[in-house]
Design an enzyme around this catalytic site. Structure first.
Site, PDB file in Angstrom:
ATOM      1  N   CYS A   1       3.368  -2.846   9.829  1.00  0.00           N
ATOM      2  CA  CYS A   1       3.445  -3.349   8.458  1.00  0.00           C
ATOM      3  C   CYS A   1       2.439  -4.463   8.180  1.00  0.00           C
ATOM      4  CB  CYS A   1       4.884  -3.778   8.159  1.00  0.00           C
ATOM      5  SG  CYS A   1       5.255  -3.830   6.405  1.00  0.00           S
TER       6      CYS A   1
ATOM      7  N   HIS B   1       9.365   0.594  10.203  1.00  0.00           N
ATOM      8  CA  HIS B   1      10.325  -0.292  10.862  1.00  0.00           C
ATOM      9  C   HIS B   1      11.416   0.611  11.413  1.00  0.00           C
ATOM     10  CE1 HIS B   1       8.453  -3.709   8.916  1.00  0.00           C
ATOM     11  NE2 HIS B   1       8.512  -3.064   7.776  1.00  0.00           N
TER      12      HIS B   1
END
Lengths: 467, 240
Positions: free
Chosen positions: B91, B191
């Site tokens: 990310c 995630h």
């Protein structure tokens, strides 16, 4: 006139919905009637809430909203006031409206002294645009369900901006949480702080999952004299001097016990002994918040402490059951901080403990369950002898099992089961006690299965005498 | 094995530390010694000695704090990457390794420029469960995770995507790519965290790290039934 017509129609239809929900036995109907009524008469909430004779109290923050609000309701009840309260944790605008509808006459009259409302953080700005609170209690800010709220900073700013539009509203703030204490100037009304002083359980190091440790004013990292848990503690910013404000209501000599928590309490109204009949430091915080709110409402301190000593938790807030001779504890888990505290309580129970963990990922639970990796399950590796069996269930039970495996829990103690089998297994496990932890939407099914077997046991009389 | 967790206190959103746990545990279960080095801004670290480097994501404030620190370490990091250092960036960490990030207002924030990719802020956050398919040693492997990002990343010709999106948005919601790979640097928006329920991917990273040290990269198989069951729950739900 048009408004009256809409109002009466809304109440009538909402009543019908309440009745239908009860008849069909589907859900608890804690938000649907409000949703329907708001659709028919958008001004209904403002109209009903205005009728609270002595005022409106709102409780917001990440953890402890339901418990704190229920405690305040108990205090107001003990003092003889009539109240409207959203007691089931239905804290969105629809649930709040439903709470008023339950007490409203067909003509839209509400006979109450106080409206006591727990309000979801993200909904707080929307609710306060319609209902003006006289007092707002803020418990704490932790990371919670990020996919719904965005980051923690955003949540704090939402509340701050909403409070700025409420000049004169009184505040009851947690002095130990820097994010909460930083709200002091937002509303411009009177501020009363509550907090815990230094005691045996404070630590000089911090646990994981802390996020609020930067100064909310200038962004520098805060220095701590000690921590209570997470970012709660005695902090000071080396940059701008922002620091923990002195707490008007402060707990000292904290005594955590298996079934209750007690402390000495210093307040502007004198010194008292506070007894909260539920375990956990965080419940003591809820008690302090409720005590402080009670003082602001003008209730006698003796009446407040008596009310709090008789507090019974709402569903899944450290609820006690008994299955045959085995004590069973049911608790809601929804974020790393709450889960860590739940694990702490679990490890303080007489062992070995049979544990159930139920994880769902519906909207109300948070669809992203990565927060489970921010919980310190590693304590179960060190203390695995205290745990007999860990049964994982719910939509994401399999992933919960993976989390435990990577925390170092011995594999033979990890089981994945369908929900009713899972509950049965922990109840009949050979452990001395059972501890059931569930996310929001998993809580109701677990509770339903559990109450089919076990006896609810939250009466205060069942508490052992002071020892 | 030396595992370097960069900025664990600052970049710690969405349980990403689970990636480090997965790497470390799976080494230890095979009798490989592991040392995890948490590295915070200002801490000394020699990337040449590191076997696996993990960089997660944080909120904007934290990301700005670490960007300054990381910039100072850029050249050493680049040298290690060229030497085959195994890196996983998720990310925000992923975006940071690229050339730049362009905000909604058009401001360009330079990245480390280690990888040929750039990111533009988008108006709509891409949030939800994801399934991607990637290739590990010639075999297609399905990987599950959860994405939550507003940045839209586009890859240049010098990097390849980590995988192809089966469900979800991936890099930018347009071109069907997810993540990036260049040498032994792996980047992803997933995630979940990414590694624990995708054991094939962890083991691949471990064997790359071993191979870089000239050690035998054949890993003893482990019992992955819990991990596979967890991934299977999501594959069944998302792929129908």
């Amino acid at each position: 006139m048009v408004f009256r017509l809409r109002l009466i129609t809304a109440i009538f239809v909402a009543r019908a919905v309440m009745w239908l929900v009860r008849l069909l036995g589907r859900g608890r109907g804690s938000s649907l009637p409000g949703m329907v009524a708001l659709r028919i008469c958008p001004g209904i909430l403002a109209h009903l809430a205005r009728q609270a004779r002595r005022g409106v109290v709102m409780v917001t923050g990440t953890n402890g909203k339901t418990t704190t609000n229920n405690m305040v309701a108990r205090i107001a009840g003990e003092a003889g006031y009539r109240v409207v309260v959203n007691a089931e944790g239905a804290n969105m605008i629809t649930g709040i409206t439903t709470a008023f509808l339950r007490k409203a006459s067909l003509w839209g009259r509400v006979d109450c002294d106080y409206a006591l409302l727990e309000v979801d953080e993200a909904t707080f700005p929307r609710v306060t645009r319609q209902v003006r609170p006289d007092l707002v209690v803020v418990t704490n800010f932790f990371r919670d369900q990020l996919d719904r709220y965005g980051e923690l900073d955003t949540t704090v700013s939402l509340i701050r901006e909403a409070l700025e539009k409420l000049p004169g509203t009184g505040l009851v703030l947690n002095a130990d949480d820097p994010l909460v204490a930083s709200l002091a100037a937002a509303a411009g009304g009177e501020v009363l702080y509550y907090g815990l002083g230094e005691h045996r359980r404070v630590t000089s190091s911090s646990s994981a999952a802390r996020e609020g440790r930067f100064c909310p004013r200038c962004g520098q990292e805060l220095a701590y004299a000690y921590y209570q848990y997470s970012q709660l503690g005695n902090y000071r910013c080396p940059g701008c001097g922002f620091s923990r404000p002195p707490a008007g209501v402060e707990g000292t000599e904290v005594l955590p016990e298996e079934r209750r928590t007690t402390c000495r309490l210093r307040s502007p109204a004198g010194d008292y002994e506070l007894v909260i009949p539920v375990p956990g430091l965080y419940n003591l915080y809820n008690g302090l918040a409720a005590f402080t709110a009670g003082l602001v409402l003008g209730v006698e301190p003796r009446v407040i402490t008596r009310a709090l000593a008789g507090y019974t938790p709402a569903t899944g807030r450290m609820e006690r059951f008994r299955y045959r001779e085995k004590p069973v504890l049911l608790n809601l888990v929804k974020n790393p901080t709450g889960f860590n505290e739940g694990l702490g309580t679990l490890l303080s129970l007489p062992g070995p403990v049979d544990v159930l963990i139920a994880i769902n990922d519906n909207d109300a639970d948070g669809r992203d369950i990565s927060w489970l990796w921010d919980v310190d399950f590693e304590v179960l590796e060190e203390e695995h002898r205290h745990v007999n069996l860990l049964v994982c269930t719910g939509q994401r039970g399999a992933e919960m099992a993976v989390r435990l495996k990577y925390a170092g829990v011995p594999l033979e103690k990890i089981v994945v089961e369908e929900m009713s089998r899972a509950v049965e297994r922990v109840l009949n496990g050979p452990g001395k006690t059972a501890c059931l932890l569930a996310t929001y939407t998993a809580l109701w099914p677990v509770e339903r299965i559990l109450s089919g077997y076990a006896r609810r046991e939250n009466r205060v009389e069942s508490l052992p005498s002071v020892s | 094995m030396k595992v370097c967790h960069l900025y664990p206190e600052l970049l710690n959103l969405y349980g990403d530390r689970g990636n480090v746990m997965a790497f470390a545990r799976r080494c230890r279960w095979r009798g490989l010694g592991v040392e995890v080095l948490p590295v915070n801004p200002g801490d000394p670290v020699d990337f040449r000695e590191v076997d696996f480097l993990f960089l997660g994501g944080g909120s904007d404030r934290e990301q700005n704090l670490i960007a300054r620190d990381l910039e100072k370490r850029r050249d050493l990091l680049q040298a290690a990457v060229e030497d085959g250092l195994v890196v996983l960036a998720i990310c925000g960490g992923y975006q940071l390794l690229g050339r730049y990030y362009r905000t909604l207002e058009g401001r360009v924030i330079p990245g480390l420029g280690l990888l040929d990719l750039y990111t533009e802020a988008g108006r709509k956050r891409m949030i939800g469960n994801v399934v991607i398919e990637l290739e590990i040693e010639g075999e297609p492997v399905r990987v599950v995770g959860f994405e939550n990002h507003a940045g839209r990343t586009f890859l240049g010709p010098q990097v390849s995507p980590l995988g192809r999106v089966l469900v979800g948005c991936g890099n930018n919601g347009e071109d069907g790519t997810e993540g990036a790979r260049c040498r032994n640097v792996f980047c992803s928006y997933l995630h979940g965290p990414l590694l624990p329920k995708n054991p094939r991917l962890v083991d691949y990273l471990i064997s790359l790290a071993l191979a870089r040290r000239g050690l035998p990269a054949d890993l003893a198989p482990l019992d992955d039934s819990l991990e596979n069951a967890a991934a299977e729950v999501m594959l069944r739900r998302l792929l129908k």
